[in-house]
Design a protein around this motif. Structure first.
Motif, mmCIF file in Angstrom:
data_model
loop_
_atom_site.group_PDB
_atom_site.id
_atom_site.type_symbol
_atom_site.label_atom_id
_atom_site.label_comp_id
_atom_site.label_asym_id
_atom_site.label_seq_id
_atom_site.Cartn_x
_atom_site.Cartn_y
_atom_site.Cartn_z
ATOM 1 N N THR A 214 0.850 -1.071 0.079
ATOM 2 C CA THR A 214 -0.009 0.002 0.072
ATOM 3 C C THR A 214 1.027 1.248 -0.089
ATOM 4 O O THR A 214 2.013 1.179 0.445
ATOM 5 C CB THR A 214 -0.988 0.021 1.283
ATOM 6 O OG1 THR A 214 -0.113 -0.005 2.516
ATOM 7 C CG2 THR A 214 -2.020 -1.152 1.030
ATOM 8 N N ASP A 216 0.435 5.153 1.382
ATOM 9 C CA ASP A 216 -0.366 6.014 1.737
ATOM 10 C C ASP A 216 0.532 7.332 1.992
ATOM 11 O O ASP A 216 1.277 7.457 1.425
ATOM 12 C CB ASP A 216 -0.783 5.609 3.321
ATOM 13 C CG ASP A 216 0.451 5.070 4.324
ATOM 14 O OD1 ASP A 216 1.558 5.300 3.734
ATOM 15 O OD2 ASP A 216 0.112 4.334 5.098
ATOM 16 N N THR A 217 -0.129 8.251 2.755
ATOM 17 C CA THR A 217 0.625 9.748 2.790
ATOM 18 C C THR A 217 2.229 9.310 3.482
ATOM 19 O O THR A 217 2.945 10.044 3.237
ATOM 20 C CB THR A 217 -0.135 10.775 3.570
ATOM 21 O OG1 THR A 217 -0.420 10.031 4.932
ATOM 22 C CG2 THR A 217 -1.315 10.947 2.918
ATOM 23 N N GLN A 245 -4.900 0.208 -8.051
ATOM 24 C CA GLN A 245 -5.251 0.417 -6.716
ATOM 25 C C GLN A 245 -4.642 1.421 -5.897
ATOM 26 O O GLN A 245 -5.217 2.238 -5.224
ATOM 27 C CB GLN A 245 -5.550 -0.934 -5.722
ATOM 28 C CG GLN A 245 -6.309 -2.149 -6.353
ATOM 29 C CD GLN A 245 -5.531 -2.855 -7.564
ATOM 30 O OE1 GLN A 245 -4.501 -2.369 -8.211
ATOM 31 N NE2 GLN A 245 -6.056 -4.018 -7.568
ATOM 32 N N GLN A 248 -5.290 4.982 -7.513
ATOM 33 C CA GLN A 248 -6.729 5.557 -6.676
ATOM 34 C C GLN A 248 -6.541 6.096 -5.539
ATOM 35 O O GLN A 248 -6.979 6.937 -4.925
ATOM 36 C CB GLN A 248 -7.913 4.475 -6.842
ATOM 37 C CG GLN A 248 -8.216 4.001 -8.247
ATOM 38 C CD GLN A 248 -9.160 3.004 -8.266
ATOM 39 O OE1 GLN A 248 -9.827 2.496 -7.153
ATOM 40 N NE2 GLN A 248 -9.638 2.443 -9.461
ATOM 41 N N THR A 249 -5.741 4.969 -4.479
ATOM 42 C CA THR A 249 -5.424 5.571 -3.244
ATOM 43 C C THR A 249 -4.727 6.916 -3.058
ATOM 44 O O THR A 249 -5.202 7.792 -2.410
ATOM 45 C CB THR A 249 -4.755 4.498 -2.332
ATOM 46 O OG1 THR A 249 -5.384 3.231 -2.539
ATOM 47 C CG2 THR A 249 -4.373 5.008 -1.251
ATOM 48 N N VAL A 251 -4.590 9.287 -5.441
ATOM 49 C CA VAL A 251 -5.542 10.411 -5.817
ATOM 50 C C VAL A 251 -6.442 10.790 -4.600
ATOM 51 O O VAL A 251 -6.739 12.087 -4.595
ATOM 52 C CB VAL A 251 -6.352 10.097 -7.001
ATOM 53 C CG1 VAL A 251 -7.485 11.020 -7.614
ATOM 54 C CG2 VAL A 251 -5.339 9.829 -8.342
ATOM 55 N N HIS A 252 -6.936 9.750 -4.052
ATOM 56 C CA HIS A 252 -8.061 9.952 -3.074
ATOM 57 C C HIS A 252 -7.508 10.711 -1.845
ATOM 58 O O HIS A 252 -8.106 11.559 -1.251
ATOM 59 C CB HIS A 252 -8.674 8.637 -2.682
ATOM 60 C CG HIS A 252 -9.269 8.813 -1.190
ATOM 61 N ND1 HIS A 252 -10.740 9.295 -1.318
ATOM 62 C CD2 HIS A 252 -9.351 8.383 -0.152
ATOM 63 C CE1 HIS A 252 -11.259 9.339 -0.189
ATOM 64 N NE2 HIS A 252 -10.525 8.754 0.709
ATOM 65 N N LEU A 253 -6.100 10.382 -1.537
ATOM 66 C CA LEU A 253 -5.370 11.196 -0.520
ATOM 67 C C LEU A 253 -4.722 12.568 -0.789
ATOM 68 O O LEU A 253 -4.084 13.253 -0.072
ATOM 69 C CB LEU A 253 -4.157 10.158 0.116
ATOM 70 C CG LEU A 253 -4.790 8.966 0.590
ATOM 71 C CD1 LEU A 253 -3.459 7.700 1.071
ATOM 72 C CD2 LEU A 253 -5.454 9.061 1.990
ATOM 73 N N GLY A 254 -4.898 12.830 -2.274
ATOM 74 C CA GLY A 254 -4.057 13.900 -2.736
ATOM 75 C C GLY A 254 -2.838 14.052 -2.796
ATOM 76 O O GLY A 254 -2.013 15.019 -2.402
#
Length: 291
Positions: A214, A216-217, A245, A248-249, A251-254
């Motif tokens: 994954t 993440d930020t 995936q 998309q993650t 983009v969602h988190l910016g």
């Protein structure tokens, strides 16, 4: 009561040392200390004999507190034994049992020496329990700290092995990442990458995150640190292995990496070749030789 207890304990250990040692070794064998094959019976007997002898000397010196100076020798031997057992893979139970299993033969010796005097037996038992409990806790503290150090070294070695820098072409490096990217591993990644950039005089470094589960930020911040450090060394970075995936993650988190990214390592390698003025072409098949 305390003085009498220590005094009778000295008598028991001095007069019945042989029986105490024999009973202790029997309990250690029955407890499985030899079953794992990590220690030989002669070595176990030598350790027990040495510790018991040092304990007798400490008691004879008037030591009623296991943390006092007369017990320095006992504590040093137990500490060295604990460190060795942590490296050899002994369990905490095996290590603790080495000291705590001494209680039973000592209590039996107290009963024999005191000839059934309940008051003296109780005083000696209390003194023995207090001293052996303190020594047992000291043994476990050293064992656990030593095992943590072993685990730390192993984790560092695994992190170094799991972040290899691969030379794909002259001036082009690849850094495949597998697993979670945390702060500690980011340091290893940057060290390996920057050293490889210097050694290979690389122009481009491809960071492949196909094996990163994954993004993440926090992971993105670690990647940005690696990219910034590589740029300071004069190498551009390309990120490969961006799965749908992960895209998309992010983009969602910016999250914005502000670097060229590709879905796979082949695409990133093609970009790296173009940037360095190279191209891979298919050679035409050789013409068949006429008969």
């Amino acid at each position: 009561m305390e003085t009498d207890g220590t005094h009778i304990l000295v008598r028991a250990v001095t007069e019945d040392e042989g029986a105490i040692l024999a009973g202790w070794l029997r309990l250690l064998r029955d407890g499985g200390s030899l079953q794992a094959g990590r220690i030989r019976e002669a070595e176990l007997e030598g350790q027990a004999r040495l510790v018991l002898g040092l304990l007798r000397e400490a008691l004879a010196s008037g030591g009623s507190e296991a943390g006092s100076s007369p017990y320095d020798g006992v504590r040093d031997v137990l500490a060295e034994m604990s460190r060795s057992r942590a490296v050899q893979g002994f369990t905490p139970s095996d290590t603790a049992n080495f000291v705590f299993s001494l209680k039973e033969p000592v209590f039996s010796a107290l009963n024999r020496v005191c000839a059934g005097d309940a008051g003296l037996v109780a005083a000696g038992t209390w003194a023995a329990s207090r001293i052996l409990d303190r020594l047992g806790l000291h043994t476990m503290e050293v064992f656990l700290s030593s095992r943590e150090a072993v685990i730390g070294r192993q984790s560092q070695e695994i992190a170094e092995l799991s972040t290899p820098v691969v030379r794909l072409w002259d001036g082009i490096l690849a850094l495949p990442l597998i697993g979670t990217l945390d702060s500690a591993r980011t340091g290893v990644v940057m060290d390996n990458l920057l050293q490889a950039i210097v050694d290979e005089e690389a122009e481009i470094a491809i960071i492949d995150i196909t094996g990163v589960p994954t993004v993440d930020t926090l992971v993105a911040q670690h990647l940005l640190k690696a990219i910034a450090a590589a740029r300071l060394m004069g190498a551009d970075c390309i990120i490969s292995g961006i799965r749908p995936q992960i895209a998309q993650t992010m983009v969602h988190l910016g999250v914005e990496l502000n670097v060229v990214s590709k879905a796979n390592l082949a695409g990133a390698f093609a970009v790296a070749l173009r940037r360095t003025g190279r191209a891979v072409t298919r050679r035409p098949a050789p013409a068949a030789i006429a008969d």
